[in-house]
Design an enzyme around this catalytic site. Sequence first.
Site, PDB file in Angstrom:
ATOM      1  N   LYS A   1      50.232  39.583  39.347  1.00 24.78           N
ATOM      2  CA  LYS A   1      49.147  40.793  39.385  1.00 24.78           C
ATOM      3  C   LYS A   1      49.811  41.863  40.533  1.00 24.78           C
ATOM      4  O   LYS A   1      50.684  41.253  41.320  1.00 24.78           O
ATOM      5  CB  LYS A   1      48.058  40.235  40.027  1.00 24.78           C
ATOM      6  CG  LYS A   1      46.824  41.151  39.957  1.00 24.78           C
ATOM      7  CD  LYS A   1      46.095  40.838  38.724  1.00 24.78           C
ATOM      8  CE  LYS A   1      44.744  41.774  38.416  1.00 24.78           C
ATOM      9  NZ  LYS A   1      44.303  41.439  37.370  1.00 24.78           N
TER      10      LYS A   1
ATOM     11  N   ASP B   1      44.119  47.748  35.556  1.00 24.89           N
ATOM     12  CA  ASP B   1      43.037  46.827  36.267  1.00 24.89           C
ATOM     13  C   ASP B   1      42.037  47.827  36.924  1.00 24.89           C
ATOM     14  O   ASP B   1      42.142  49.284  36.538  1.00 24.89           O
ATOM     15  CB  ASP B   1      43.695  46.006  37.346  1.00 24.89           C
ATOM     16  CG  ASP B   1      42.477  44.594  37.651  1.00 24.89           C
ATOM     17  OD1 ASP B   1      42.562  43.804  36.825  1.00 24.89           O
ATOM     18  OD2 ASP B   1      41.894  45.065  38.622  1.00 24.89           O
TER      19      ASP B   1
HETATM   20  N1  GLU Z   1      43.819  43.357  34.340  1.00 21.23           N
HETATM   21  C1  GLU Z   1      43.385  42.670  33.362  1.00 21.23           C
HETATM   22  C2  GLU Z   1      43.013  41.178  33.784  1.00 21.23           C
HETATM   23  O1  GLU Z   1      42.330  41.011  34.866  1.00 21.23           O
HETATM   24  C3  GLU Z   1      44.387  42.742  32.203  1.00 21.23           C
HETATM   25  C4  GLU Z   1      45.668  42.377  32.465  1.00 21.23           C
HETATM   26  C5  GLU Z   1      46.700  42.469  31.395  1.00 21.23           C
HETATM   27  O2  GLU Z   1      46.175  42.991  30.429  1.00 21.23           O
HETATM   28  O3  GLU Z   1      47.987  42.360  31.598  1.00 21.23           O
HETATM   29  O4  GLU Z   1      43.152  40.246  32.948  1.00 21.23           O
END
Ligand code: GLU
Length: 443
Positions: free
Chosen positions: A125, A165
């Site tokens: 992340k 996100d």
């Molecule tokens: N931000 C999204 C999540 O919390 C998607 C992450 C992604 O597609 O890599 O899962």
Amino acid sequence: MSYTMNVLQKAKERNPNEPEFHQAMTEILTTLQPFVDARPEYENAGILERLVEPERILMFRVPWVDDNGKIRVNKGYRVQFNSAIGPYKGGIRFHPSVCLSIIKFLGFEQIFKNSLTGQPIGGGKGGADFDPKGKSDREIMAFCQSFMTELFRHIGSDTDVPAGDIGVGGREVGYMYGQYKRLTNRFEGVFTGKGLTYGGSLARTEATGYGLVYFTDEMLRQHGDSLKDKTAVVSGSGNVAIYATKKAQQLGSKVVALSDSNGYIYDVDGIDLAVVKEIKDVRRGRISEYKNYKPNAVYTEGKGIWNIKCDIALPCATQNELNENDAEALVNNGCIAVCEGANMPSTLEATEVFLRNKILFAPGKAANAGGVATSALEMCQNSMRTSWTFDEVDQKLKGIMVNIYNNVSSAAKEAGHEDNFVVGANIAGFKKIAAAMMAQGAV
Ligand code: GLU
């Protein structure tokens, strides 16, 4: 003290002042405790000590020039948490609240979520404490380019694949992807959530919200119920909330509320999504403007959305948006199911209230996994240099969500906690990661 609780305590001591990370570790490790402590091979392999320590943390300066010619500086982060089952995968968040604790909690959750999807993706992340609100398009581009000017050397289509996100949507992904390509001279699937003209997948935009509702629908179906004629409250008004609302409406529910960080709207006639999309996607405005289009709707400043009577609650805003009192209000108002579209929207105390009252409670790492699962489908299409139709992707997404529900539900049952999807999601997600880590030795 048991192995699991010992690791939890030490991890908290070693990472002081990280309350959100502590919260995520506490939820996961306390529910894993009986499962892990009954299997000494995990302790022998040091699985939990390794799991709670990110493989790599990147923190960097993001300097950029605002429209007044002034140099501004933000903090940039990427936590590459676990690559046991695939390249690091997870979104980038731009929000003033972003700090190491928040990125670590999100990255930690992402490991388990990504495992649950059944796709080959590790956990990561990233983000920055940059506030996109009120910034011009040029300022957003300048920020994204600067962010990527550092991050590009740490990512790659087989190393680490970021996505969107909170605060990062199609526009921001486009600017970051463009800068990556310029710096590396490579056109590759290093980002997901890309635009359709340069390698994006159909249905990725809808995937988190649709997936959440597919999960909810399956959970209700297996309990002899459905979304038909239900009243739903959805918090948030971003991408997840909008497409959760759309799919819930398609399946016969009436969604009566949406919110943003300022307040919430209540529309007894049911939310008109065309209006919401105009406000959020076109005007990039606030949800309070909804009442200018729909005079019947009521806007309330501040918190309180969970006091609205509903059958189904879908928290799709942000972490810790739903506390113990909110949970009690939902229970007292006859709510039967709470499914998390955001990451960790319910506090630990709120989760306790739901479980104690036998509410069908689906934690985010299971219920909102459709977004990242579809990102994995986007990676797959990029590698194959092909693109699937909307229906193909949507069908795969539906299959994945039903599978997640079944895996989570049977893991809960096997652990002797039928319908406790918190326990089920954590065990089912953990098993695959732990097996992959053990097979790969002390790395
Ligand atoms: N931000 C999204 C999540 O919390 C998607 C992450 C992604 O597609 O890599 O899962």
